[in-house]
Write a protein that holds these residues in place. Structure first.
Motif, PDB file in Angstrom:
ATOM      1  N   SER A 122      41.487  57.519  67.337  1.00 13.21           N
ATOM      2  CA  SER A 122      42.612  56.868  66.640  1.00 13.21           C
ATOM      3  C   SER A 122      43.545  57.902  66.023  1.00 13.21           C
ATOM      4  CB  SER A 122      42.087  55.925  65.555  1.00 13.21           C
ATOM      5  OG  SER A 122      41.220  54.955  66.095  1.00 13.21           O
ATOM      6  N   LEU A 123      43.927  58.862  66.841  1.00 12.52           N
ATOM      7  CA  LEU A 123      44.714  59.982  66.324  1.00 12.52           C
ATOM      8  C   LEU A 123      46.099  59.549  65.869  1.00 12.52           C
ATOM      9  CD1 LEU A 123      43.465  62.683  68.796  1.00 12.52           C
ATOM     10  CD2 LEU A 123      43.493  62.924  66.310  1.00 12.52           C
ATOM     11  N   ARG A 124      46.564  60.219  64.823  1.00 10.71           N
ATOM     12  CA  ARG A 124      47.863  59.954  64.210  1.00 10.71           C
ATOM     13  C   ARG A 124      48.699  61.229  64.228  1.00 10.71           C
ATOM     14  NH1 ARG A 124      44.954  57.681  58.747  1.00 10.71           N
ATOM     15  NH2 ARG A 124      43.994  55.799  59.642  1.00 10.71           N
ATOM     16  N   ALA A 125      49.995  61.078  64.060  1.00 12.10           N
ATOM     17  CA  ALA A 125      50.873  62.248  64.041  1.00 12.10           C
ATOM     18  C   ALA A 125      50.456  63.241  62.969  1.00 12.10           C
ATOM     19  CB  ALA A 125      52.313  61.804  63.825  1.00 12.10           C
ATOM     20  N   GLU A 126      49.977  62.728  61.848  1.00  5.92           N
ATOM     21  CA  GLU A 126      49.591  63.611  60.740  1.00  5.92           C
ATOM     22  C   GLU A 126      48.295  64.375  60.998  1.00  5.92           C
ATOM     23  OE1 GLU A 126      50.285  60.344  60.554  1.00  5.92           O
ATOM     24  OE2 GLU A 126      48.875  59.285  59.202  1.00  5.92           O
ATOM     25  N   ASP A 127      47.628  64.105  62.106  1.00  2.76           N
ATOM     26  CA  ASP A 127      46.446  64.883  62.497  1.00  2.76           C
ATOM     27  C   ASP A 127      46.834  66.144  63.278  1.00  2.76           C
ATOM     28  OD1 ASP A 127      44.842  61.763  63.213  1.00  2.76           O
ATOM     29  OD2 ASP A 127      44.541  63.027  61.435  1.00  2.76           O
ATOM     30  N   VAL A 149      48.148  64.901  72.750  1.00  6.99           N
ATOM     31  CA  VAL A 149      47.605  63.559  72.932  1.00  6.99           C
ATOM     32  C   VAL A 149      48.529  62.560  72.262  1.00  6.99           C
ATOM     33  CG1 VAL A 149      46.146  63.777  70.887  1.00  6.99           C
ATOM     34  CG2 VAL A 149      45.513  62.149  72.681  1.00  6.99           C
ATOM     35  N   GLN A 150      48.584  61.368  72.822  1.00  7.62           N
ATOM     36  CA  GLN A 150      49.444  60.329  72.259  1.00  7.62           C
ATOM     37  C   GLN A 150      48.811  59.699  71.017  1.00  7.62           C
ATOM     38  OE1 GLN A 150      50.320  57.513  75.391  1.00  7.62           O
ATOM     39  NE2 GLN A 150      52.008  58.769  76.143  1.00  7.62           N
ATOM     40  N   PRO A 151      49.624  59.165  70.119  1.00  9.99           N
ATOM     41  CA  PRO A 151      49.071  58.443  68.962  1.00  9.99           C
ATOM     42  C   PRO A 151      48.114  57.352  69.420  1.00  9.99           C
ATOM     43  CG  PRO A 151      51.418  58.784  68.673  1.00  9.99           C
ATOM     44  CD  PRO A 151      51.100  59.240  70.069  1.00  9.99           C
ATOM     45  N   GLY A 152      46.988  57.252  68.711  1.00  8.01           N
ATOM     46  CA  GLY A 152      45.959  56.306  69.087  1.00  8.01           C
ATOM     47  C   GLY A 152      44.942  56.857  70.062  1.00  8.01           C
ATOM     48  N   GLY A 153      45.200  58.035  70.583  1.00  6.49           N
ATOM     49  CA  GLY A 153      44.309  58.632  71.572  1.00  6.49           C
ATOM     50  C   GLY A 153      43.099  59.306  70.966  1.00  6.49           C
TER      51      GLY A 153
END
Lengths: 107, 120
Positions: free
Chosen positions: B85-90, B12-16
């Motif tokens: 609001s997914l982030r790379a660190e997730d 998923v893209q960042p923010g997704g």
């Protein structure tokens, strides 16, 4: 948050060796300390709860001890299937936190 | 036999957003707290959230508060984690784990995990 520090981060040992891993917490945690074993590509497996209570089915060569802020996991005679990464985890208060892990490798 | 089976992981893209599910069997689901625990590549496990038997209490690690929501459906024997609001660190393998009935938490059964990758 309660910080959990494991040592060593890795060790090399031979089959039959006695192995001890230490876990230190930044605050006293009332013995709410659990130990897990994780093999590559698998989920962690609970070995010991409440510092010293061996889970059903876990070999008796595993034991846990300690209190307050310092805890140990001991493997009395290392077996080939014990080569894995071990984690401690405190459950005294949220957020629940894990140690950084100890990788046990074959010497 | 106790079984926990996660699903829903994806790239998923960042923010997704993403919704993870965990189907359980082999025990009385409604008797147990349940948790989500994640593990980033090459790192140790990190507890993410847990939920009481009736869903009336929920707790989160600070890094996901306001972005992730844990829920359960006792009639369907299922646990969920909504990730917004997914982030790379997730990026991590997300495990569902059986938690306590009462007293101190212990994760005595785990699923096989589902991989969430956050990247553009």
């Amino acid at each position: 948050d309660i910080q959990v520090t494991q040592s060593p981060s890795s060790l090399s040992a031979s089959v039959g060796d006695r192995v001890t891993i230490t876990c230190r917490t930044s605050q006293t945690i009332n013995n709410y300390l659990n130990w897990y074993q994780q093999k590559r590509g698998k989920a962690p497996k609970l070995l010991i709860s409440a510092a010293s209570s061996l889970q059903s089915g876990v070999p008796s060569r595993f034991s846990g001890s300690g209190s307050g802020t310092e805890f140990t996991l001991t493997i009395s005679s290392l077996q080939p299937e014990d080569f894995a990464t071990y984690y401690c985890q405190q459950s005294d208060r949220a957020p629940l936190t894990f140690g950084g892990g100890t990788k046990v490798e074959i010497k | 036999e106790v079984q926990l089976v996660e699903s829903g992981g994806a790239l998923v893209q960042p923010g997704g957003s993403l919704r993870l599910s965990c189907a359980v069997s082999g025990f009385t689901f409604s008797n147990y707290w349940m948790s989500w625990v994640r593990q980033a590549p090459g790192k140790g496990p990190e507890w993410v959230a847990n939920i009481k038997q009736d869903g009336g209490e929920k707790y989160y690690v600070d890094s996901v508060k306001g972005r992730f929501t844990i829920s359960r459906d006792n009639a369907e024997n299922s646990l969920y984690l909504q990730l917004n609001s997914l982030r790379a660190e997730d990026t991590a393998v997300y495990y569902c784990a059986r938690d306590k009935i009462e007293g101190a938490t212990l994760f005595d059964h785990w699923g096989q995990g589902t991989l969430v990758t956050v990247s553009s």
